[in-house]
Design an enzyme around this catalytic site. Structure first.
Site, mmCIF file in Angstrom:
data_model
loop_
_atom_site.group_PDB
_atom_site.id
_atom_site.type_symbol
_atom_site.label_atom_id
_atom_site.label_comp_id
_atom_site.label_asym_id
_atom_site.label_seq_id
_atom_site.Cartn_x
_atom_site.Cartn_y
_atom_site.Cartn_z
ATOM 1 N N LYS A 158 -6.794 -13.537 -0.047
ATOM 2 C CA LYS A 158 -6.028 -13.422 -1.286
ATOM 3 C C LYS A 158 -4.827 -14.354 -1.276
ATOM 4 O O LYS A 158 -4.204 -14.567 -0.232
ATOM 5 C CB LYS A 158 -5.503 -11.987 -1.468
ATOM 6 C CG LYS A 158 -6.574 -10.921 -1.621
ATOM 7 C CD LYS A 158 -5.903 -9.567 -1.838
ATOM 8 C CE LYS A 158 -6.904 -8.466 -2.047
ATOM 9 N NZ LYS A 158 -6.223 -7.152 -2.269
ATOM 10 N N GLY A 165 -7.153 -12.219 -10.185
ATOM 11 C CA GLY A 165 -8.406 -12.594 -9.560
ATOM 12 C C GLY A 165 -8.466 -14.018 -9.046
ATOM 13 O O GLY A 165 -9.429 -14.402 -8.393
ATOM 14 N N TYR A 202 -12.193 -5.948 3.507
ATOM 15 C CA TYR A 202 -12.836 -5.808 2.199
ATOM 16 C C TYR A 202 -13.576 -4.480 2.164
ATOM 17 O O TYR A 202 -14.528 -4.263 2.909
ATOM 18 C CB TYR A 202 -13.794 -6.975 1.975
ATOM 19 C CG TYR A 202 -14.479 -6.957 0.632
ATOM 20 C CD1 TYR A 202 -13.755 -7.133 -0.541
ATOM 21 C CD2 TYR A 202 -15.857 -6.789 0.530
ATOM 22 C CE1 TYR A 202 -14.369 -7.140 -1.771
ATOM 23 C CE2 TYR A 202 -16.493 -6.790 -0.697
ATOM 24 C CZ TYR A 202 -15.738 -6.965 -1.849
ATOM 25 O OH TYR A 202 -16.355 -6.965 -3.075
ATOM 26 N N LEU A 203 -13.095 -3.600 1.313
ATOM 27 C CA LEU A 203 -13.724 -2.287 1.192
ATOM 28 C C LEU A 203 -14.983 -2.399 0.340
ATOM 29 O O LEU A 203 -15.007 -3.105 -0.667
ATOM 30 C CB LEU A 203 -12.733 -1.292 0.578
ATOM 31 C CG LEU A 203 -11.409 -1.147 1.343
ATOM 32 C CD1 LEU A 203 -10.475 -0.178 0.633
ATOM 33 C CD2 LEU A 203 -11.660 -0.685 2.771
ATOM 34 N N HIS A 235 -11.910 -8.893 -11.511
ATOM 35 C CA HIS A 235 -10.621 -8.308 -11.127
ATOM 36 C C HIS A 235 -9.731 -8.009 -12.335
ATOM 37 O O HIS A 235 -8.547 -7.739 -12.164
ATOM 38 C CB HIS A 235 -9.881 -9.205 -10.128
ATOM 39 C CG HIS A 235 -10.699 -9.577 -8.927
ATOM 40 N ND1 HIS A 235 -10.981 -8.671 -7.920
ATOM 41 C CD2 HIS A 235 -11.309 -10.736 -8.575
ATOM 42 C CE1 HIS A 235 -11.725 -9.277 -6.997
ATOM 43 N NE2 HIS A 235 -11.931 -10.514 -7.373
ATOM 44 N N ASN A 289 3.152 -3.583 -9.327
ATOM 45 C CA ASN A 289 3.527 -4.296 -10.545
ATOM 46 C C ASN A 289 4.866 -3.755 -11.013
ATOM 47 O O ASN A 289 4.990 -2.580 -11.367
ATOM 48 C CB ASN A 289 2.468 -4.114 -11.640
ATOM 49 C CG ASN A 289 1.210 -4.898 -11.327
ATOM 50 O OD1 ASN A 289 1.263 -6.084 -11.037
ATOM 51 N ND2 ASN A 289 0.073 -4.234 -11.366
ATOM 52 N N ARG A 291 6.678 -3.761 -13.615
ATOM 53 C CA ARG A 291 6.764 -3.915 -15.068
ATOM 54 C C ARG A 291 5.951 -2.816 -15.740
ATOM 55 O O ARG A 291 5.295 -2.012 -15.087
ATOM 56 C CB ARG A 291 6.201 -5.272 -15.490
ATOM 57 C CG ARG A 291 4.764 -5.482 -14.986
ATOM 58 C CD ARG A 291 4.093 -6.684 -15.607
ATOM 59 N NE ARG A 291 2.856 -7.051 -14.949
ATOM 60 C CZ ARG A 291 1.689 -6.464 -15.124
ATOM 61 N NH1 ARG A 291 1.588 -5.421 -15.948
ATOM 62 N NH2 ARG A 291 0.609 -6.877 -14.485
ATOM 63 N N VAL A 294 -0.396 -2.739 -19.080
ATOM 64 C CA VAL A 294 -1.205 -2.694 -20.299
ATOM 65 C C VAL A 294 -1.670 -1.268 -20.573
ATOM 66 O O VAL A 294 -1.663 -0.788 -21.704
ATOM 67 C CB VAL A 294 -2.430 -3.629 -20.172
ATOM 68 C CG1 VAL A 294 -3.334 -3.511 -21.389
ATOM 69 C CG2 VAL A 294 -1.997 -5.072 -19.965
#
Length: 448
Positions: A158, A165, A202-203, A235, A289, A291, A294
């Site tokens: 990542k 993503g 990675y799950l 993602h 995040n 903030r 959405v």
């Protein structure tokens, strides 16, 4: 309380903030690009200022223009919405230097949680469980091989900066690792100007579960339950619900309590979301995040709290009036993100909206800035609305959602409404048995 705030965003979130501010008796200033001169939030704001041409870098990301708009209009504070400058610590610093309040967390908190590696270190130190992985950035393939061997394959690489993503690649075994690392580094450099990457376990079949938090910056913080955001494409979330079909009250209280205590220790101000992968009864922190999200309406539906008004209140200096025991949850809620896209290929579909009809009735909310005759510009994200349904139970929400999707009409452009209608016919969706990979596999079968 503020007398006037500037809304540094566009679309449905700008309209959402405007409505919350007006209900608090606060005057609003809309900023807009030339492409958004006829946008709904511009029409409804008390004042509006054009800040540049259509490209976001010349308008909604133009810090100097936004600060100038504040000074011209006398706005005391800026609400950044989500996206654009909402998690930009430098922007918050600049506003502070001009004696303008940033409605959000401190620049220090934004910096800490905006760097994926530092956020992981901080979360671990605050007692939040994290995904096994590298302690910092991975500079070369040799280091990547060592980390991957220690935590076991498969692994995910990542970008330390950014999201959405980009800069994310999976390596199922050692032979795939080198290309995955180099590709992730290249993507991250191109997208964010920072090619640094890190590695995590990675799950295989996790759910994406996030905890909503609210703090006053004075040492008091509460959690507002979880949202399940596991239905994702590349993602990107498309469907969110609260509560998660996978959790019980004891699990919710345990992870929520951990997160709330961490936010108290950070003296976190405003709303924020701690995101986890959840598999086999275990939570693994992935990011925060700093903030408004959405998907915040589903939390509002089950708590009765207006999260935007709460942001504004604590930003004005008010102490949080809630203890955790004051937060009560009621019923269930589901949100579908409606995009102006082809429902199968997801190719954007900007253009003129000939007519629009929103569903209504008990437990129905539509957050959208669409109106008949509005022209959706091609320059920005294709999200054009959010359909939120709530009810006493998940099954009631699913029935209500099915009815609302049949009433939701947007003529003139393609939308993703037909995709949600298809999903509601799938047994896994009805039963709540899905993970973050489910939608990608489903779409691959449809397109085969």
């Amino acid at each position: 309380m503020f007398d006037k705030i500037l809304i540094a965003n566009r679309g449905e979130i700008a309209l959402r903030v405007l409505r919350a501010a007006k209900e608090l008796g606060i005057q609003t200033v809309a900023v807009h690009s030339t492409a958004d001169a006829e946008a709904m939030h511009v029409k409804l704001a008390d004042e509006s200022v054009c800040i540049g041409p259509p490209p976001a870098k010349d308008s909604y990301l133009n810090v100097a223009a936004i600060v100038s708009a504040c000074e011209i209009t006398g706005a005391e504070a800026v609400h950044p919405g989500y996206g654009f400058l909402s998690e930009n610590a430098k922007f918050a610093d600049i506003l502070k230097a001009h004696n303008i309040k940033f409605i959000g967390p401190s620049p220090e908190n934004i910096r800490t949680m905006g760097d994926k590696i530092e956020a992981k270190r901080t979360a671990k130190a605050l007692g939040i469980p994290v995904v096994p992985g590298s302690e910092g950035g991975v500079a070369d393939v040799a280091t990547a091989r060592k980390v991957a061997k220690d935590i076991g394959y498969p692994v995910i690489i990542k970008a330390t900066a950014g999201g959405g993503g980009r800069g994310m690649k999976v390596a199922l075994n050692e032979s795939e690792l080198e290309i995955a690392v180099s590709t992730a580094q290249s993507e991250a450099k191109a997208a964010f100007g920072n090619g640094e990457v890190y590695i995590e376990k990675y799950l295989q079949k996790p759910r994406h579960i996030e905890i909503q938090v609210l703090g006053d910056g004075q040492g008091r913080a509460v959690h507002l339950g979880e949202r399940d955001c596991s239905l994702q494409r590349r993602h990107q979330k498309i469907w969110e619900e609260a509560h998660s079909p996978a959790l019980n009250a004891a699990q919710r209280d345990e992870i929520g309590g951990r997160v709330a205590r961490a936010m108290q220790e950070m003296k976190y101000e405003g709303v924020g979301t701690i995101e986890f992968l959840y598999e086999n009864g275990e939570f693994y922190f992935i990011e925060m995040n700093t903030r408004l999200q959405v998907e915040h309406p589903v939390t509002e539906a089950i708590t009765g709290l207006d999260l935007v008004q709460e942001q504004i209140r604590v930003a004005s200096g008010a102490a949080l009036p809630y203890e955790q025991s004051d937060i009560q949850f009621s019923g269930h809620a589901i949100e579908c993100r409606i995009n102006a896209e082809n429902p199968m290929t997801f190719v954007p579909s900007p253009g003129r909206v000939d007519s629009v009809h929103f569903p209504g009735g008990l437990g129905v909310r539509v957050d959208s800035a669409l109106y008949s005759g509005y022209r959706i510009p091609p320059y920005y994200d294709s999200l054009i609305g959010k359909l939120i349904v709530s009810g006493k139970s998940r099954s009631e929400c699913l029935m209500r959602l099915r009815r609302c999707l049949s009433e939701f009409v947007v003529d003139g452009v393609e939308t993703t409404i037909p995709l949600f209608q298809k999903l509601l016919g799938e047994r896994d969706i009805i039963d709540g048995h899905y993970d973050i990979h489910w939608l990608e596999k489903y779409l691959a079968k449809l397109q085969a």
